[in-house]
Write a protein that holds these residues in place. Structure first.
Motif, PDB file in Angstrom:
ATOM      1  N   ARG A  71      -7.026  -3.367  32.696  1.00 31.94           N
ATOM      2  CA  ARG A  71      -5.832  -4.082  33.135  1.00 31.94           C
ATOM      3  C   ARG A  71      -4.826  -4.247  31.992  1.00 31.94           C
ATOM      4  O   ARG A  71      -3.606  -4.138  32.186  1.00 31.94           O
ATOM      5  CB  ARG A  71      -6.306  -5.439  33.661  1.00 31.94           C
ATOM      6  CG  ARG A  71      -5.284  -6.426  33.945  1.00 31.94           C
ATOM      7  CD  ARG A  71      -5.213  -7.547  32.935  1.00 31.94           C
ATOM      8  NE  ARG A  71      -4.038  -8.349  33.259  1.00 31.94           N
ATOM      9  CZ  ARG A  71      -4.036  -9.304  34.170  1.00 31.94           C
ATOM     10  NH1 ARG A  71      -5.142  -9.669  34.759  1.00 31.94           N
ATOM     11  NH2 ARG A  71      -2.939  -9.944  34.453  1.00 31.94           N
ATOM     12  N   ILE A  74      -3.070  -1.016  31.663  1.00 33.06           N
ATOM     13  CA  ILE A  74      -2.171  -0.772  32.796  1.00 33.06           C
ATOM     14  C   ILE A  74      -0.948  -1.695  32.740  1.00 33.06           C
ATOM     15  O   ILE A  74       0.154  -1.293  33.106  1.00 33.06           O
ATOM     16  CB  ILE A  74      -2.952  -0.902  34.126  1.00 33.06           C
ATOM     17  CG1 ILE A  74      -3.969   0.247  34.226  1.00 33.06           C
ATOM     18  CG2 ILE A  74      -2.013  -0.884  35.334  1.00 33.06           C
ATOM     19  CD1 ILE A  74      -5.059   0.019  35.249  1.00 33.06           C
ATOM     20  N   ASP A  75      -1.136  -2.926  32.239  1.00 31.30           N
ATOM     21  CA  ASP A  75       0.017  -3.815  32.038  1.00 31.30           C
ATOM     22  C   ASP A  75       1.050  -3.140  31.135  1.00 31.30           C
ATOM     23  O   ASP A  75       2.256  -3.322  31.302  1.00 31.30           O
ATOM     24  CB  ASP A  75      -0.424  -5.138  31.383  1.00 31.30           C
ATOM     25  CG  ASP A  75      -1.033  -6.103  32.382  1.00 31.30           C
ATOM     26  OD1 ASP A  75      -0.851  -5.904  33.596  1.00 31.30           O
ATOM     27  OD2 ASP A  75      -1.690  -7.063  31.935  1.00 31.30           O
ATOM     28  N   ASP A  79       1.908   2.137  35.629  1.00 32.04           N
ATOM     29  CA  ASP A  79       1.356   2.830  36.803  1.00 32.04           C
ATOM     30  C   ASP A  79      -0.146   3.057  36.611  1.00 32.04           C
ATOM     31  O   ASP A  79      -0.548   3.823  35.728  1.00 32.04           O
ATOM     32  CB  ASP A  79       2.079   4.169  36.994  1.00 32.04           C
ATOM     33  CG  ASP A  79       1.647   4.890  38.267  1.00 32.04           C
ATOM     34  OD1 ASP A  79       0.585   4.552  38.827  1.00 32.04           O
ATOM     35  OD2 ASP A  79       2.385   5.804  38.694  1.00 32.04           O
ATOM     36  N   PRO A  80      -0.973   2.429  37.456  1.00 29.82           N
ATOM     37  CA  PRO A  80      -2.444   2.584  37.302  1.00 29.82           C
ATOM     38  C   PRO A  80      -2.880   4.046  37.375  1.00 29.82           C
ATOM     39  O   PRO A  80      -3.885   4.428  36.760  1.00 29.82           O
ATOM     40  CB  PRO A  80      -3.018   1.795  38.480  1.00 29.82           C
ATOM     41  CG  PRO A  80      -1.940   0.839  38.883  1.00 29.82           C
ATOM     42  CD  PRO A  80      -0.640   1.533  38.582  1.00 29.82           C
ATOM     43  N   GLY A  81      -2.105   4.861  38.118  1.00 30.68           N
ATOM     44  CA  GLY A  81      -2.456   6.274  38.257  1.00 30.68           C
ATOM     45  C   GLY A  81      -2.286   7.075  36.977  1.00 30.68           C
ATOM     46  O   GLY A  81      -2.722   8.225  36.898  1.00 30.68           O
ATOM     47  N   ASP A  82      -1.641   6.477  35.972  1.00 27.68           N
ATOM     48  CA  ASP A  82      -1.436   7.165  34.695  1.00 27.68           C
ATOM     49  C   ASP A  82      -2.572   6.923  33.701  1.00 27.68           C
ATOM     50  O   ASP A  82      -2.558   7.472  32.601  1.00 27.68           O
ATOM     51  CB  ASP A  82      -0.099   6.756  34.075  1.00 27.68           C
ATOM     52  CG  ASP A  82       1.083   7.320  34.848  1.00 27.68           C
ATOM     53  OD1 ASP A  82       0.901   8.338  35.552  1.00 27.68           O
ATOM     54  OD2 ASP A  82       2.188   6.749  34.752  1.00 27.68           O
ATOM     55  N   LEU A  83      -3.534   6.086  34.082  1.00 27.88           N
ATOM     56  CA  LEU A  83      -4.736   5.934  33.245  1.00 27.88           C
ATOM     57  C   LEU A  83      -5.666   7.084  33.608  1.00 27.88           C
ATOM     58  O   LEU A  83      -6.137   7.182  34.747  1.00 27.88           O
ATOM     59  CB  LEU A  83      -5.411   4.584  33.518  1.00 27.88           C
ATOM     60  CG  LEU A  83      -6.725   4.318  32.785  1.00 27.88           C
ATOM     61  CD1 LEU A  83      -6.562   4.376  31.264  1.00 27.88           C
ATOM     62  CD2 LEU A  83      -7.309   2.949  33.183  1.00 27.88           C
ATOM     63  N   LYS A  84      -5.897   7.982  32.662  1.00 29.28           N
ATOM     64  CA  LYS A  84      -6.626   9.219  32.958  1.00 29.28           C
ATOM     65  C   LYS A  84      -8.086   9.174  32.514  1.00 29.28           C
ATOM     66  O   LYS A  84      -8.950   9.783  33.142  1.00 29.28           O
ATOM     67  CB  LYS A  84      -5.933  10.412  32.278  1.00 29.28           C
ATOM     68  CG  LYS A  84      -4.484  10.597  32.704  1.00 29.28           C
ATOM     69  CD  LYS A  84      -4.379  10.844  34.210  1.00 29.28           C
ATOM     70  CE  LYS A  84      -2.938  11.062  34.663  1.00 29.28           C
ATOM     71  NZ  LYS A  84      -2.852  11.099  36.133  1.00 29.28           N
ATOM     72  N   LYS A  85      -8.329   8.502  31.400  1.00 34.25           N
ATOM     73  CA  LYS A  85      -9.688   8.495  30.849  1.00 34.25           C
ATOM     74  C   LYS A  85      -9.896   7.180  30.109  1.00 34.25           C
ATOM     75  O   LYS A  85      -8.970   6.692  29.446  1.00 34.25           O
ATOM     76  CB  LYS A  85      -9.828   9.678  29.887  1.00 34.25           C
ATOM     77  CG  LYS A  85     -11.238   9.994  29.480  1.00 34.25           C
ATOM     78  CD  LYS A  85     -11.276  11.312  28.714  1.00 34.25           C
ATOM     79  CE  LYS A  85     -12.685  11.578  28.230  1.00 34.25           C
ATOM     80  NZ  LYS A  85     -12.782  12.845  27.503  1.00 34.25           N
ATOM     81  N   PHE A  86     -11.097   6.628  30.233  1.00 41.27           N
ATOM     82  CA  PHE A  86     -11.327   5.286  29.672  1.00 41.27           C
ATOM     83  C   PHE A  86     -12.821   5.142  29.417  1.00 41.27           C
ATOM     84  O   PHE A  86     -13.630   5.381  30.325  1.00 41.27           O
ATOM     85  CB  PHE A  86     -10.833   4.264  30.710  1.00 41.27           C
ATOM     86  CG  PHE A  86     -10.954   2.811  30.325  1.00 41.27           C
ATOM     87  CD1 PHE A  86     -11.003   2.396  29.006  1.00 41.27           C
ATOM     88  CD2 PHE A  86     -10.993   1.833  31.320  1.00 41.27           C
ATOM     89  CE1 PHE A  86     -11.094   1.057  28.670  1.00 41.27           C
ATOM     90  CE2 PHE A  86     -11.087   0.492  31.012  1.00 41.27           C
ATOM     91  CZ  PHE A  86     -11.141   0.108  29.683  1.00 41.27           C
TER      92      PHE A  86
END
Lengths: 140, 149
Positions: A71, A74-75, A79-86
């Motif tokens: 979170r 993403i803040d 755009d949450p869809g731009d988080l690719k790998k974590f």
């Protein structure tokens, strides 16, 4: 059309720290997370079982802590869809009353508008509950 | 020590139909009920057209195979001494209400380091269109001898 993206690739520099997020954990949060996730491992909700397993009390699900770190990222990007790998390592436990700060820093600007971050979460006593975390995000 | 012969053992396919309210419930439980996760009127005005799952909702739809492995009576992991050591998610698309997801996975590796046993589980999730949505890699660490038998 509402645009979710907040940040551009060109606006980001290696070494930038992302705004941190802070949360104090309590038992009810753990019970609500157990229900929402379906992970009813009793060491997270039943103090008696937690003590039997050698812990002083119930403690937060690691995946809950990971979601709060997600979170925080993403803040920053929007755009949450731009988080690719974590990825994270789960380390120190978070007990009732513990306040955790979720943090990140840009470590690399990669090809294809990808940005790599180191991310982590620390307790007030300096212990890391999420360690050696890494995230890759897309920025337009 | 966990028997290395289980490396490559597969789990699934496991189906998961994504529920609108479950997605929202997870976002609230993670204290992050932002509009794109919970507000359909808002989401309709974005490129997604509907609410999307919080990326970490992968913990719900993408780790069930790992859960089956943990209680697999053949592999016999010592759950009392087991901790979830690390988690990696790689997303290839967003998840929306009504998506029918299929998870497949395998025990990718088993190895020892000092007194610790490591079990690595790798899973993949595809949606109803056959598109890859998620790759997940979980590391479980067992202290003091991995087998529960």
């Amino acid at each position: 059309m509402i645009e979710l993206r907040k940040l551009k690739y060109d606006e980001v520099n290696v070494g930038d720290e992302i705004p941190s997020y802070q949360n104090t954990w309590d038992k009810m949060t753990g019970i609500i997370y157990a229900g929402a996730s379906g992970d009813f491992n009793p060491i997270h909700v039943d103090p008696d079982i937690a003590k039997l397993s050698g812990q002083p009390n119930v403690f937060a699900h690691g995946l809950f802590n990971m979601a709060l770190l997600g979170r925080t990222i993403i803040d920053w990007i929007g755009d949450p869809g731009d988080l690719k790998k974590f990825s994270v390592q789960f380390r120190a436990r978070v007990f009732p009353g513990d306040t955790v700060t979720f943090k990140g820093r840009v470590v690399e600007k990669m090809e294809g508008n990808m940005v790599r971050l180191e991310v982590w979460a620390e307790k007030e006593n300096g212990e890391l509950c999420l360690k050696n975390g890494e995230a890759v995000v897309y920025l337009p | 020590m966990v028997d290395h012969k289980w490396i490559g053992k597969t789990y699934g396919p496991l189906k998961y139909e994504v529920g609108r309210e479950k997605m929202k419930e997870y976002a609230y439980a993670c204290k992050d009920p932002r509009d794109i996760y919970v507000n359909e009127e808002f989401a309709a005005q974005t490129k997604y057209g509907d609410i999307i799952a919080m990326p970490n909702f992968a913990a719900v739809y993408g780790l069930r195979g790992a859960g089956h492995m943990l209680v697999d009576p053949e592999v016999k992991l010592n759950l009392i001494m087991l901790v979830h050591g690390a988690q990696e998610f790689e997303w290839y698309g967003v998840v929306k209400p009504g998506d029918v997801l299929t998870e497949t996975g395998k025990i990718a590796d088993i190895y020892e380091k000092g007194n610790l046993d490591f079990v690595i589980y790798e899973g993949e999730v595809h949606n109803q269109k056959g598109e890859l949505v998620l790759k997940a890699r979980s590391t479980f660490i067992i202290t003091g001898g991995g087998s529960g038998s």
